[in-house]
Design an enzyme around this catalytic site. Structure first.
Site, PDB file in Angstrom:
ATOM      1  N   CYS A 143       0.871  -1.185   0.000  1.00  9.00           N
ATOM      2  CA  CYS A 143       0.000   0.000   0.000  1.00  9.00           C
ATOM      3  C   CYS A 143       0.902   1.228   0.000  1.00  9.00           C
ATOM      4  O   CYS A 143       2.106   1.128   0.164  1.00  9.00           O
ATOM      5  CB  CYS A 143      -0.847   0.027   1.264  1.00  9.00           C
ATOM      6  SG  CYS A 143      -1.822  -1.445   1.524  1.00  9.00           S
TER       7      CYS A 143
ATOM      8  N   ARG B 187       1.368   1.443  -6.013  1.00 11.67           N
ATOM      9  CA  ARG B 187       1.497   0.432  -4.931  1.00 11.67           C
ATOM     10  C   ARG B 187       0.157  -0.174  -4.578  1.00 11.67           C
ATOM     11  O   ARG B 187       0.068  -1.136  -3.819  1.00 11.67           O
ATOM     12  CB  ARG B 187       2.121   1.087  -3.683  1.00 11.67           C
ATOM     13  CG  ARG B 187       3.456   1.760  -3.884  1.00 11.67           C
ATOM     14  CD  ARG B 187       3.892   2.508  -2.636  1.00 11.67           C
ATOM     15  NE  ARG B 187       4.109   1.596  -1.542  1.00 11.67           N
ATOM     16  CZ  ARG B 187       5.263   0.947  -1.316  1.00 11.67           C
ATOM     17  NH1 ARG B 187       6.286   1.155  -2.130  1.00 11.67           N
ATOM     18  NH2 ARG B 187       5.403   0.121  -0.332  1.00 11.67           N
TER      19      ARG B 187
ATOM     20  N   TRP C  21      -3.785  -1.617  -1.230  1.00 12.27           N
ATOM     21  CA  TRP C  21      -3.761  -2.856  -2.015  1.00 12.27           C
ATOM     22  C   TRP C  21      -4.211  -3.923  -1.009  1.00 12.27           C
ATOM     23  O   TRP C  21      -3.462  -4.290  -0.103  1.00 12.27           O
ATOM     24  CB  TRP C  21      -2.365  -3.144  -2.545  1.00 12.27           C
ATOM     25  CG  TRP C  21      -2.255  -4.505  -3.163  1.00 12.27           C
ATOM     26  CD1 TRP C  21      -1.799  -5.645  -2.567  1.00 12.27           C
ATOM     27  CD2 TRP C  21      -2.628  -4.882  -4.478  1.00 12.27           C
ATOM     28  NE1 TRP C  21      -1.884  -6.702  -3.422  1.00 12.27           N
ATOM     29  CE2 TRP C  21      -2.377  -6.275  -4.611  1.00 12.27           C
ATOM     30  CE3 TRP C  21      -3.151  -4.209  -5.562  1.00 12.27           C
ATOM     31  CZ2 TRP C  21      -2.644  -6.972  -5.786  1.00 12.27           C
ATOM     32  CZ3 TRP C  21      -3.398  -4.910  -6.737  1.00 12.27           C
ATOM     33  CH2 TRP C  21      -3.159  -6.263  -6.837  1.00 12.27           C
TER      34      TRP C  21
ATOM     35  N   ASN D 272       1.238  -0.120   6.026  1.00 12.26           N
ATOM     36  CA  ASN D 272       1.617  -0.880   4.840  1.00 12.26           C
ATOM     37  C   ASN D 272       2.279  -2.158   5.314  1.00 12.26           C
ATOM     38  O   ASN D 272       3.053  -2.151   6.261  1.00 12.26           O
ATOM     39  CB  ASN D 272       2.594  -0.065   3.980  1.00 12.26           C
ATOM     40  CG  ASN D 272       3.124  -0.886   2.808  1.00 12.26           C
ATOM     41  OD1 ASN D 272       2.369  -1.663   2.221  1.00 12.26           O
ATOM     42  ND2 ASN D 272       4.404  -0.792   2.519  1.00 12.26           N
ATOM     43  N   GLY D 273       1.938  -3.292   4.684  1.00 13.10           N
ATOM     44  CA  GLY D 273       2.556  -4.571   5.054  1.00 13.10           C
ATOM     45  C   GLY D 273       1.507  -5.479   5.677  1.00 13.10           C
ATOM     46  O   GLY D 273       0.321  -5.299   5.485  1.00 13.10           O
TER      47      GLY D 273
ATOM     48  N   GLU E 295       6.689 -22.150 -18.875  1.00 16.18           N
ATOM     49  CA  GLU E 295       6.652 -20.761 -18.397  1.00 16.18           C
ATOM     50  C   GLU E 295       7.823 -19.954 -18.937  1.00 16.18           C
ATOM     51  O   GLU E 295       7.674 -18.795 -19.331  1.00 16.18           O
ATOM     52  CB  GLU E 295       6.631 -20.750 -16.864  1.00 16.18           C
ATOM     53  CG  GLU E 295       6.720 -19.376 -16.221  1.00 16.18           C
ATOM     54  CD  GLU E 295       5.593 -18.418 -16.613  1.00 16.18           C
ATOM     55  OE1 GLU E 295       4.589 -18.873 -17.201  1.00 16.18           O
ATOM     56  OE2 GLU E 295       5.753 -17.209 -16.366  1.00 16.18           O
TER      57      GLU E 295
ATOM     58  N   LYS F 274       7.413 -16.499 -21.173  1.00 13.41           N
ATOM     59  CA  LYS F 274       8.080 -15.222 -20.819  1.00 13.41           C
ATOM     60  C   LYS F 274       8.792 -14.660 -22.049  1.00 13.41           C
ATOM     61  O   LYS F 274       8.686 -13.498 -22.375  1.00 13.41           O
ATOM     62  CB  LYS F 274       9.074 -15.423 -19.679  1.00 13.41           C
ATOM     63  CG  LYS F 274       8.440 -15.625 -18.335  1.00 13.41           C
ATOM     64  CD  LYS F 274       7.858 -14.356 -17.723  1.00 13.41           C
ATOM     65  CE  LYS F 274       6.427 -14.071 -17.800  1.00 13.41           C
ATOM     66  NZ  LYS F 274       5.347 -14.944 -17.617  1.00 13.41           N
TER      67      LYS F 274
ATOM     68  N   GLU G 270       6.322 -13.524 -24.730  1.00 11.43           N
ATOM     69  CA  GLU G 270       5.534 -12.354 -24.316  1.00 11.43           C
ATOM     70  C   GLU G 270       6.285 -11.048 -24.447  1.00 11.43           C
ATOM     71  O   GLU G 270       5.735 -10.036 -24.833  1.00 11.43           O
ATOM     72  CB  GLU G 270       5.175 -12.484 -22.829  1.00 11.43           C
ATOM     73  CG  GLU G 270       3.965 -13.288 -22.538  1.00 11.43           C
ATOM     74  CD  GLU G 270       3.557 -13.112 -21.091  1.00 11.43           C
ATOM     75  OE1 GLU G 270       4.324 -13.524 -20.194  1.00 11.43           O
ATOM     76  OE2 GLU G 270       2.491 -12.557 -20.861  1.00 11.43           O
TER      77      GLU G 270
ATOM     78  N   HIS H 225       9.903 -37.333 -30.662  1.00 10.13           N
ATOM     79  CA  HIS H 225       8.652 -37.701 -31.356  1.00 10.13           C
ATOM     80  C   HIS H 225       8.255 -36.623 -32.366  1.00 10.13           C
ATOM     81  O   HIS H 225       7.081 -36.325 -32.529  1.00 10.13           O
ATOM     82  CB  HIS H 225       7.550 -37.907 -30.312  1.00 10.13           C
ATOM     83  CG  HIS H 225       7.882 -38.980 -29.332  1.00 10.13           C
ATOM     84  ND1 HIS H 225       7.880 -40.320 -29.639  1.00 10.13           N
ATOM     85  CD2 HIS H 225       8.308 -38.896 -28.044  1.00 10.13           C
ATOM     86  CE1 HIS H 225       8.260 -41.018 -28.587  1.00 10.13           C
ATOM     87  NE2 HIS H 225       8.517 -40.179 -27.608  1.00 10.13           N
TER      88      HIS H 225
ATOM     89  N   LYS I 257      -2.939  -6.887 -19.041  1.00  5.96           N
ATOM     90  CA  LYS I 257      -2.564  -7.486 -17.742  1.00  5.96           C
ATOM     91  C   LYS I 257      -3.636  -8.465 -17.284  1.00  5.96           C
ATOM     92  O   LYS I 257      -3.341  -9.473 -16.689  1.00  5.96           O
ATOM     93  CB  LYS I 257      -2.379  -6.385 -16.695  1.00  5.96           C
ATOM     94  CG  LYS I 257      -1.886  -6.895 -15.343  1.00  5.96           C
ATOM     95  CD  LYS I 257      -0.543  -7.581 -15.451  1.00  5.96           C
ATOM     96  CE  LYS I 257      -0.148  -8.285 -14.164  1.00  5.96           C
ATOM     97  NZ  LYS I 257       1.002  -9.200 -14.368  1.00  5.96           N
TER      98      LYS I 257
HETATM   99  C1  AGP Z   1       1.415 -13.994 -17.742  1.00  7.48           C
HETATM  100  O1  AGP Z   1       2.751 -13.542 -18.013  1.00  7.48           O
HETATM  101  C2  AGP Z   1       0.463 -13.547 -18.778  1.00  7.48           C
HETATM  102  N1  AGP Z   1       0.360 -12.129 -18.717  1.00  7.48           N
HETATM  103  C3  AGP Z   1      -0.851 -14.288 -18.832  1.00  7.48           C
HETATM  104  O2  AGP Z   1      -0.579 -15.564 -19.363  1.00  7.48           O
HETATM  105  C4  AGP Z   1      -1.604 -14.492 -17.499  1.00  7.48           C
HETATM  106  O3  AGP Z   1      -0.897 -15.393 -16.708  1.00  7.48           O
HETATM  107  C5  AGP Z   1      -2.985 -15.106 -17.819  1.00  7.48           C
HETATM  108  O4  AGP Z   1      -3.680 -14.187 -18.620  1.00  7.48           O
HETATM  109  C6  AGP Z   1      -3.780 -15.428 -16.553  1.00  7.48           C
HETATM  110  O5  AGP Z   1      -4.020 -14.233 -15.853  1.00  7.48           O
HETATM  111  P1  AGP Z   1      -4.540 -14.356 -14.326  1.00  7.48           P
HETATM  112  O6  AGP Z   1      -3.466 -15.071 -13.555  1.00  7.48           O
HETATM  113  O7  AGP Z   1      -4.741 -12.929 -13.888  1.00  7.48           O
HETATM  114  O8  AGP Z   1      -5.806 -15.136 -14.341  1.00  7.48           O
END
Ligand code: AGP
Length: 612
Positions: free
Chosen positions: A2, A28, A76, A102-103, A485, A489, A492, A508, A607
């Site tokens: 926060c 924050r 937050w 905060n915390g 993952e 990354k 993305e 395969h 996001k």
């Molecule tokens: C993660 O780097 C991505 N931005 C995306 O795959 C994200 O994980 C996915 O859209 C799920 O989002 P959520 O965890 O908010 O549900």
């Protein structure tokens, strides 16, 4: 995380002054906000809103206050949904003590129960609200406000910072405490400004005092006194700051993503502290009963993107630590797979934002067919959290970078702890070496920091490989999701084509792609699949693929068959995904940096994907 602000001085409109300052702290957290001051009649004036700081500014404008002392907060949520009641400042029943915080107060349950037994009543769902009541209680046994404040702070456990004002303090001072959570004092021409970080004060002053751990700050607006928790006065040298607001919000890092990557050690340590109490795993907020969890016959895990990779690990952990069969289903596929749902089939969903439409659709489907839903969310009070029968928060703090980093490692740690918790309550943990596992959980934060020591090697690799067109990420067992993952990354944020694969799958078909223009990231850290991974690396090596391997410190074998080796600290293999992914987060970051990509806001991405 926060944003908190305190002010004492001669500003003409101090409340507007500090509420304006909150705008720079909204990165924050911004689900609710509030401010308080001692008004000219000596009463505590307080205003709170659900929503952004702008709403609070409009409210304060209508009720200007002539005062020289105020506190403000942008929230937050970690404990208690984003509502006006849960917004800060929090006050005691007599409305003469106001606190912004905060915390996390990790012993708030115990303190709250003790205070309730003494007759105190609570109105909010927050951990913060114990503070004003605790200070009131300490005032009954203290000679001064300073003594009461100091004794109350000493009873609080966790990582936090707080600022307090008292209606009846004859000297009208401001009180603050720093306990493992940032707090900076800005030295103004006439007065002092205290805040979570310098971003809200940098336009008013360049002279600051960085309070140290376990320090108390008290000021009447003219003098400043700083004490340790034993009441000894200490001197902290003022410093000059050079950052602008933008840099301050990122704590000096060039992007939010890099800042969030570097927050992971502290976050994983905090999760370990919060969830491990005397060899027991604690999920205070979990409302699903142990009796129900003992009856669960099957678990379905569902999510999207990065959260889906955490679900994959959840499957491995649950099946390793308990006798429950677990299945992972992409949320966008959930409704077509018709899983055999029902009351003894638990659906676990993972979601950072708690607003992902596909995941929301899958939990609604699950409930329609009689299953209970347990969600692991990072946003308190989010739609998914509210629509689930049980919720466990991942406490990663606000994540601004579109590419998920700290939220992922918090999800993995949380689902790991949930699998252990299930094995414990179902009596299936007899063969687990709990001492070793708990020790390793507590070591994760420091081991992530050790990965940062290798950043030079990672940067060198990124510089060497950033212009390649394609990459495989290969892993096995616990590190197959790490491969998925790591590839995500890279895709993305650098837009490089990258595929995560189970290493055993290469022969395969996909191995046809390997030549001396193809990058292959291999996860070959020590564990039960190490030898198999060596064979897979040799298969790639024989076809001249460019091999970048993650290996355990001291491993020469992998070095001989790789073009680049990034050495990782040893940790039990179940937790190695949390350590290994850090190297891939950084590799993707520096590849993207070399390509000049917009790392915090990658093209085509959002996001939170609130559309199906
Ligand atoms: C993660 O780097 C991505 N931005 C995306 O795959 C994200 O994980 C996915 O859209 C799920 O989002 P959520 O965890 O908010 O549900």
């Amino acid at each position: 995380m926060c944003g908190i602000i305190g002010y004492i001085g001669k500003e003409k409109k101090p409340l507007q002054f500090i509420v304006k300052g909150l705008e720079s702290l909204e990165y924050r957290g911004y689900d609710s906000a509030g401010a308080a001051c001692i008004d000219p009649k000596g009463n505590l004036f307080i205003k709170k809103v659900k929503g952004r700081v702008k709403l609070l500014e409009d409210l304060i404008k209508k009720t200007p206050q002539k005062t020289n002392l105020g506190i403000a907060h942008t929230r937050w949520a970690t404990h208690g949904e984003p509502t006006v009641i849960n917004a800060h400042p929090h006050v005691n029943a007599d409305n003469d003590i106001a606190v912004v915080h905060n915390g996390i107060i990790e012993n708030h349950f115990t303190l709250k129960n003790e205070l309730i037994k003494k007759g105190y009543s609570f109105v909010s769902q927050t951990d913060t609200e114990v503070i004003p009541h605790l200070i009131e209680e300490e005032l009954k046994h203290s000679l001064t406000y300073q003594e009461a404040f100091n004794n109350a702070v000493k009873k609080l456990e966790g990582s936090f910072s707080l600022v307090v004002i008292f209606k009846n303090d004859p000297k009208k001072r401001i009180y603050a405490a720093k306990m493992d959570s940032p707090l900076v004092v800005g030295i103004l021409k006439e007065g002092f400004y205290i805040a979570s970080d310098i971003s809200s004060m940098v336009q008013h002053t360049k002279n600051v005092i960085y309070l140290k751990e376990k320090q108390i700050f008290i000021s009447d607006g003219i003098s400043v006194n700083i004490y340790d928790l034993d009441g000894n006065e200490v001197h902290v040298k003022p410093e000059k700051i050079t950052w602008n607001v933008e840099k301050a919000e990122k704590k000096g890092f060039e992007t939010f993503m890099l800042k969030e990557i570097h927050e992971q050690p502290e976050i994983l340590k905090k999760i370990a502290r919060m969830r491990l109490k005397n060899k027991k795993i604690i999920f205070e907020e979990l409302s699903l009963s142990k009796a129900y969890l003992k009856r669960v016959k099957r678990i379905y895990l569902t999510a999207c993107g990065t959260a889906y990779h955490a679900c994959f690990l959840g499957k491995y952990y649950i099946e390793e630590f308990t006798g429950i069969p677990a299945e992972v289903i992409l949320s966008s596929e959930f409704r077509y797979t018709r899983p055999k749902l029902g009351k003894d089939k638990l659906v676990i969903c993972i979601s950072q934002s708690g607003e992902t439409a596909d995941t929301l659709a899958s939990i609604r489907e699950a409930k329609k067919y009689g299953s209970k839903v347990l969600s692991l969310c990072n946003v308190v009070g989010s739609t998914i959290a509210r629509e689930s029968e049980g919720v466990i928060y991942t406490h990663a703090g606000i994540e601004i970078g579109v590419a998920s980093t700290k939220a992922y490692t918090s999800q993995v740690m949380t689902i790991f702890l949930l699998a252990l918790y299930l094995s414990e309550i179902r009596g299936e943990d007899k063969d687990l070496n709990k001492n070793l596992i708990f020790k390793e959980i507590r070591a994760v934060g420091d081991k992530i920091s050790q990965v940062f020591d290798n950043v030079k090697e990672i940067k060198k690799g990124a510089k060497k490989y950033f212009s390649y067109q394609g990459a495989f990420y290969l892993g096995r067992h616990f590190n197959y999701p790490t491969a998925l993952e790591g590839a995500l990354k890279n895709k993305e944020i650098s837009y490089m084509h990258a595929e995560g694969y189970a290493a055993g799958e290469m022969k395969h078909g996909p191995i046809a792609l390997i030549d001396n223009n193809f990058l292959v990231f291999c996860i070959a850290t020590k564990g039960q699949v190490y030898e198999k991974m060596i064979s897979n690396i040799q298969e790639v090596h024989a076809r001249k693929g460019l091999i970048i391997s993650l290996a355990t410190q001291g491993d020469e074998k992998v070095k001989r068959i790789s073009d680049t080796v990034i050495y990782m600290p040893y940790i039990v293999e179940e937790l190695s995904p949390i350590i290994n992914i850090i190297a891939f987060q950084l590799m993707a970051y520096y590849i993207a940096q070399n390509k000049g990509c917009d790392i915090d806001k990658p093209r085509n991405l959002a996001k939170s994907v609130t559309v199906e």
